[in-house]
Motif scaffolding. Structure first.
Motif, PDB file in Angstrom:
ATOM      1  N   GLU A   1       0.906  -1.298   0.319  1.00 41.54           N
ATOM      2  CA  GLU A   1       0.039   0.051  -0.083  1.00 41.54           C
ATOM      3  C   GLU A   1       0.898   1.325   0.077  1.00 41.54           C
ATOM      4  N   ALA A   2       1.892   1.247   0.855  1.00 44.76           N
ATOM      5  CA  ALA A   2       2.926   2.238   0.749  1.00 44.76           C
ATOM      6  C   ALA A   2       3.472   2.673  -0.553  1.00 44.76           C
ATOM      7  N   VAL A   3       3.929   1.479  -1.235  1.00 48.24           N
ATOM      8  CA  VAL A   3       4.302   1.684  -2.660  1.00 48.24           C
ATOM      9  C   VAL A   3       3.398   2.134  -3.444  1.00 48.24           C
TER      10      VAL A   3
ATOM     11  N   TYR B   1       5.977   6.224   4.734  1.00 44.38           N
ATOM     12  CA  TYR B   1       4.619   6.146   4.597  1.00 44.38           C
ATOM     13  C   TYR B   1       4.364   4.964   5.491  1.00 44.38           C
ATOM     14  N   ARG B   2       5.045   3.986   5.399  1.00 53.16           N
ATOM     15  CA  ARG B   2       4.453   2.828   6.126  1.00 53.16           C
ATOM     16  C   ARG B   2       4.803   3.016   7.610  1.00 53.16           C
ATOM     17  N   ASP B   3       5.886   3.672   8.009  1.00 53.72           N
ATOM     18  CA  ASP B   3       6.073   3.966   9.341  1.00 53.72           C
ATOM     19  C   ASP B   3       4.963   5.027   9.972  1.00 53.72           C
ATOM     20  N   ALA B   4       4.641   6.100   9.106  1.00 55.22           N
ATOM     21  CA  ALA B   4       3.514   6.810   9.465  1.00 55.22           C
ATOM     22  C   ALA B   4       2.054   6.109   9.763  1.00 55.22           C
TER      23      ALA B   4
ATOM     24  N   ARG C   1      -4.764   9.715   1.918  1.00 51.14           N
ATOM     25  CA  ARG C   1      -4.986   8.330   1.617  1.00 51.14           C
ATOM     26  C   ARG C   1      -4.752   7.359   2.876  1.00 51.14           C
ATOM     27  N   LEU C   2      -3.712   8.065   3.682  1.00 47.69           N
ATOM     28  CA  LEU C   2      -3.586   7.354   4.909  1.00 47.69           C
ATOM     29  C   LEU C   2      -5.089   7.236   5.729  1.00 47.69           C
ATOM     30  N   LEU C   3      -5.692   8.350   5.865  1.00 47.35           N
ATOM     31  CA  LEU C   3      -6.678   8.699   6.461  1.00 47.35           C
ATOM     32  C   LEU C   3      -7.815   7.743   6.595  1.00 47.35           C
ATOM     33  N   ILE C   4      -8.089   7.002   5.245  1.00 46.15           N
ATOM     34  CA  ILE C   4      -9.130   6.321   4.983  1.00 46.15           C
ATOM     35  C   ILE C   4      -9.017   4.950   5.938  1.00 46.15           C
ATOM     36  N   PRO C   5      -7.836   4.217   5.847  1.00 48.10           N
ATOM     37  CA  PRO C   5      -8.210   3.194   7.086  1.00 48.10           C
ATOM     38  C   PRO C   5      -8.330   3.517   8.497  1.00 48.10           C
ATOM     39  N   LEU C   6      -7.541   4.714   8.768  1.00 47.52           N
ATOM     40  CA  LEU C   6      -7.673   5.206   9.954  1.00 47.52           C
ATOM     41  C   LEU C   6      -8.778   5.678  10.615  1.00 47.52           C
ATOM     42  N   PHE C   7      -9.648   6.395   9.735  1.00 47.04           N
ATOM     43  CA  PHE C   7     -10.905   6.679  10.173  1.00 47.04           C
ATOM     44  C   PHE C   7     -11.932   5.592  10.259  1.00 47.04           C
TER      45      PHE C   7
ATOM     46  N   LEU D   1      -2.522  14.949  15.729  1.00 47.94           N
ATOM     47  CA  LEU D   1      -2.041  13.679  15.130  1.00 47.94           C
ATOM     48  C   LEU D   1      -1.728  13.687  13.344  1.00 47.94           C
ATOM     49  N   VAL D   2      -2.397  14.388  12.963  1.00 45.08           N
ATOM     50  CA  VAL D   2      -2.147  14.383  11.249  1.00 45.08           C
ATOM     51  C   VAL D   2      -0.870  15.053  11.286  1.00 45.08           C
ATOM     52  N   LYS D   3      -0.781  16.225  12.009  1.00 45.95           N
ATOM     53  CA  LYS D   3       0.399  16.782  11.952  1.00 45.95           C
ATOM     54  C   LYS D   3       1.838  15.737  12.301  1.00 45.95           C
ATOM     55  N   GLU D   4       1.814  15.175  13.320  1.00 45.93           N
ATOM     56  CA  GLU D   4       2.771  14.082  13.595  1.00 45.93           C
ATOM     57  C   GLU D   4       2.927  13.323  12.405  1.00 45.93           C
ATOM     58  N   VAL D   5       1.885  12.677  11.888  1.00 48.60           N
ATOM     59  CA  VAL D   5       1.927  11.664  10.813  1.00 48.60           C
ATOM     60  C   VAL D   5       2.669  12.186   9.543  1.00 48.60           C
ATOM     61  N   HIS D   6       2.597  13.542   9.375  1.00 48.27           N
ATOM     62  CA  HIS D   6       3.094  14.133   8.331  1.00 48.27           C
ATOM     63  C   HIS D   6       4.517  14.477   8.499  1.00 48.27           C
TER      64      HIS D   6
END
Length: 378
Positions: A54-56, A94-97, A207-213, A114-119
């Motif tokens: 997914e990260a790829v 991306y995977r680590d985030a 796109r990260l936010l989709i599974p997280l939400f 949290l969004v800023k941390e991930v960024h």
């Protein structure tokens, strides 16, 4: 073209009647997929290559050029040129985030913080590291051809003067329970992309936010549902729908597209999970037969979590056994043609091996060769 002015959330006037059939199908397919995940004892380990894939794919949408194999090869100790290494590092970030956010959701909701941390994790030590990682933009930006002026832009995000207010409304919507969570996550993703709050990395964060939400709303048992394969395949349509929202506030075509993506990916992901589980169960028996070792399952779990690995990593992961025992297990797996050598060991340099059966399944490759229960091995 003036800056985008987002609609207030939650959206008013959506015609759910037009969405009923798709919503029913999308929710059913996602529930079936989640049921598969619930039946896996440790999905984070067993399906680790899917997370990396997914990260790829999400990074590929933004122009990053690296494969799953190359990411795993670098982590195992192979070396690449500087540009390829930068591409691979973006994927690793991306995977680590994603993993960081998943862990944080155990004890906190999705917030702007949290969004800023991930960024910040996403842009650490890569091309965007000078574009204020972890900070919302303070300048007006725009999207268009390279070198174009704001007057010729295809899209102008909101002014930085209003951005914070829009983001706070978006954050409040995250904690709101809309009529359907799949419609809600479609809106959340699109609105984030259109707010374009960072100077770089907005697409990947969105796109990260989709599974997280979906995980935060308990739609998913684990934050392991990925859409990037579909979005990459339908990239032009993906961006065209976002543009229609910005120009005409056309939300329903976007939501239809998003629900179709969920249906397609839930079906595809479920099929991959079934094949990976079948491979794991087949290999569980074979590892026991081949090694006759009480460490057979530990060895199997190790190569499932890291299907390209160095002998040093393998020994380290089998910490309950001795190095000679671990190396004997590896020798037996090589002789049985379950793992293949990518690089021979030499002196202090460890050998690097690959478990191609799992890699082929993860990437959807069909390679002629020895078949184990219908699963191709390179």
């Amino acid at each position: 073209m003036g800056p985008y002015v987002p609609q207030q959330l939650p959206l008013q006037g959506l015609d759910y009647g037009h969405l009923t059939r798709l919503l029913g199908q999308a929710n059913r397919e996602l529930t079936r997929y989640d049921g598969l995940l619930q039946g896996i004892q440790n999905p984070a380990l067993l399906l680790s290559p899917l997370t990396t894939q997914e990260a790829v794919l999400s990074s590929k949408i933004e122009g990053t050029q690296a494969t799953l194999d190359e990411v795993l090869e670098l982590e195992a100790g192979l070396t690449f040129g500087p540009e390829k290494t930068k591409d691979i590092q973006e994927i690793v970030n991306y995977r680590d985030a994603l993993r960081h956010a998943s862990a944080e959701l155990q004890h906190r909701p999705i917030t702007l913080g949290l969004v800023k941390e991930v960024h910040r994790i996403l842009l650490e030590s890569v091309r965007g590291e000078r574009k204020n990682p972890g900070e919302f933009r303070k300048d007006q930006n725009w999207i268009g051809r390279v070198g174009c002026s704001i007057a010729d832009a295809t899209f102008v995000p909101p002014s930085p003067l209003q951005l914070r207010d829009y983001l706070e409304e978006w954050e409040r919507y995250l904690s709101y329970d809309d009529d359907d969570f799949l419609v809600q996550v479609a809106v959340i993703h699109a609105q984030f992309e259109l707010l374009h709050p960072f100077k770089d990395g907005n697409g990947r964060i969105g796109r990260l936010l989709i599974p997280l939400f979906l995980y935060s709303k308990k739609v998913l048992t684990y934050p392991m549902f990925y859409l990037s394969a579909y979005l990459e395949e339908h990239r032009e349509e993906y961006y065209a729908h976002l543009q229609e929202i910005s120009r005409k506030q056309e939300w329903e075509p976007w939501i239809v597209f998003f629900l179709q993506a969920i249906i397609a990916q839930a079906t595809d992901n479920a099929e991959k999970v079934r094949k990976i589980l079948r491979l794991y169960n087949d290999m569980k028996e074979r590892f026991q037969e081949i090694t006759q070792s009480k460490y057979a399952i530990d060895a199997l779990d190790t190569i499932f979590s890291r299907p390209i690995f160095s002998t040093t990593d393998f020994v380290k992961c089998l910490e309950m056994t001795s190095k000679p025992t671990a190396m004997q297990i590896l020798k037996q797996l090589q002789q049985a043609e379950i793992v293949s050598v990518l690089r021979e060991g030499s002196g202090r340099r460890p050998a690097i091996l690959a478990f191609f059966s799992l890699l082929n399944l993860t990437e959807g490759r069909h390679i002629e060769g020895t078949t184990i229960d219908g699963i191709c091995d390179k």
